[in-house]
Write an enzyme that holds these catalytic residues in place. Structure first.
Site, short mmCIF file in Angstrom:
data_model
loop_
_atom_site.label_atom_id
_atom_site.label_comp_id
_atom_site.label_asym_id
_atom_site.label_seq_id
_atom_site.Cartn_x
_atom_site.Cartn_y
_atom_site.Cartn_z
N MET A 80 0.51 6.52 -6.73
CA MET A 80 1.40 7.17 -7.70
C MET A 80 0.56 7.56 -8.91
SD MET A 80 4.63 4.56 -7.49
CE MET A 80 3.52 3.15 -7.66
N GLN A 129 -6.34 7.89 -2.88
CA GLN A 129 -5.54 9.00 -2.36
C GLN A 129 -6.05 10.31 -2.92
OE1 GLN A 129 -3.30 10.61 -4.68
NE2 GLN A 129 -2.38 12.07 -3.25
N THR A 157 -3.13 13.16 1.28
CA THR A 157 -1.72 13.55 1.33
C THR A 157 -1.61 14.94 1.93
OG1 THR A 157 -1.13 12.18 -0.56
CG2 THR A 157 0.32 14.03 -0.06
N LYS A 234 -1.53 10.84 5.02
CA LYS A 234 -0.24 10.43 4.45
C LYS A 234 0.73 11.59 4.48
CE LYS A 234 1.79 8.65 0.15
NZ LYS A 234 2.79 9.72 -0.09
N SER A 256 5.51 8.91 6.01
CA SER A 256 6.03 9.02 4.65
C SER A 256 6.65 10.39 4.45
CB SER A 256 4.88 8.82 3.65
OG SER A 256 5.27 9.15 2.33
N HIS A 258 7.09 11.22 1.18
CA HIS A 258 6.76 11.35 -0.24
C HIS A 258 7.87 10.77 -1.12
CE1 HIS A 258 3.43 13.67 -2.28
NE2 HIS A 258 4.11 13.27 -3.32
N ASP A 289 5.81 4.11 4.35
CA ASP A 289 6.46 3.93 3.05
C ASP A 289 7.75 4.72 3.03
OD1 ASP A 289 6.21 6.58 1.91
OD2 ASP A 289 4.21 6.13 1.21
N ARG A 313 7.87 3.06 -6.15
CA ARG A 313 8.63 2.89 -7.39
C ARG A 313 8.76 1.43 -7.83
NH1 ARG A 313 11.19 7.09 -4.36
NH2 ARG A 313 11.40 9.05 -5.53
#
Length: 366
Positions: A80, A129, A157, A234, A256, A258, A289, A313
């Site tokens: 993040m 990442q 990503t 990812k 994921s 996102h 995730d 989060r």
């Protein structure tokens, strides 16, 4: 410990109460009508657990090895951006907490502390990442720095050729405050993210300028030529892409969507997990995730085939409420709840958590 902080929901409420509304919306918001954001959570409620009895559960062991790195639990912190939005120490506090917990930390490309500062604070496995930028020389430099600092893998990503339409940020005209920067990149590359404009998002403007939407499978060879580090993709949600990832020699995939922040209406990550697991060789790690909020959620994802699970989060909620100690509390709660679930399921080892653990949740009467 305050009673309200006995669950992640309590930590979430505490973080919400103290963060400015525009920062909260940036962290919590999804794209579009937030259907996928909501569905990520709802999918866990579709699974019932099948506990076994008369099993010795005096010692439950959630430890594992992931891409050669030992973890005390099958848990990591998802990448993040801008942790200093919620705490002055930012990613260094997060790194210390992850190390104390024996969890993985995936540092974000847009971290607000340098790669070297994060690595110095970390005492556990640390990955980096990346987004695919138009300026490949910038990517190459980041990869070189990550290797030199001791990062253990790269996480590319692949679901963000452009940023999702995040309506909360658009309504707020959100821009990253000038005191918080993506310090691992030249300021000129991230200038747009700091420009506040009514009805526009600085984050989206920056992505439009810098992200390369032409990224394709053939580009992975370029990245492979520049690093010895394992490569994780990812944003994989389909068996088709999972098989292509294997064909292109990746070392792991991360299921994921996102956090519901990209394509609204994309399938919930938990719904995609089984088909991805079934599409790849058993030895290739599949990570997950999307919506995990308890140790029981963690157990469900593991039972569906995830080797390890990342949370996003909740880590920022912990960081916002109590810095390093708050992040550690989040990770410790998830560990406690996972071990508790394993014991009551009669599955004391991670290898015992397979699809026989699960059944469809019964439909309500009437």
């Amino acid at each position: 410990m305050p009673v309200g902080l006995l669950t992640l929901a309590g930590i979430e409420r505490a973080a919400h109460a103290q963060l400015p509304p525009e920062i909260w919306d940036f962290i919590e918001g999804g794209s579009g009508a937030e259907r996928t954001l909501t569905a990520n959570r709802e999918m866990f409620g579709r699974h019932a657990l099948r506990p076994r009895t008369l099993v010795d559960v005096s010692a439950c062991d959630p430890a594992l090895t992931l891409l050669g790195a030992p973890l005390r639990l099958p848990l990591g912190i998802a990448p993040m951006a801008y942790h200093r939005l919620v705490d002055p120490e930012g990613e260094t506090a997060t790194a210390r907490a992850a190390g104390r917990a024996g969890a993985l930390l995936v540092a974000g490309m847009f971290a607000s502390r340098t790669l070297e500062e994060i690595a110095a604070a970390a005492t556990g496995p640390l990955w980096l990442q990346l987004y695919w930028l138009r300026e490949r020389v910038v990517l190459a430099a980041l990869v070189e720095r990550a290797e030199a600092a001791g990062y253990g893998a790269l996480v590319l990503t692949v679901d963000a050729p452009r940023i999702g339409r995040r309506l909360r940020d658009l309504r707020n005209g959100f821009a990253v405050p000038s005191a918080v920067r993506a310090v691992n990149l030249d300021q000129a590359l991230t200038a747009a993210s700091h420009r506040a404009t009514a009805g526009r998002s600085g984050i989206a403007e920056h992505a439009r300028e810098q992200f390369d939407p032409a990224l394709s499978w053939t580009d992975l060879a370029w990245l492979r030529e520049r690093t010895r580090l394992p490569l994780v993709l990812k944003g994989i949600l389909t068996a088709e892409d999972a098989r292509l990832a294997v064909e292109h020699g990746v070392d792991a995939v991360l299921v994921s969507n996102h956090g519901g922040r990209q394509l609204d209406g994309a399938m919930p990550a938990l719904a995609a997990l089984p088909e991805v697991v079934d599409a790849v060789p058993a030895e290739l790690p599949v990570l997950f995730d999307g919506g995990v909020r308890s140790g029981t959620d963690l157990a469900i994802a593991l039972a569906l085939g995830a080797r390890a699970v990342l949370v996003g989060r909740p880590a920022l909620w912990g960081l916002a409420t109590d810095g390093e100690a708050g992040v550690h509390r989040v990770l410790d709660l998830l560990r406690e709840e996972l071990e508790h679930t394993m014991a009551l399921l009669g599955r004391p080892r991670l290898a015992d958590l397979d699809r026989t653990v699960l059944a469809p949740w019964p439909c309500p009467a009437g």
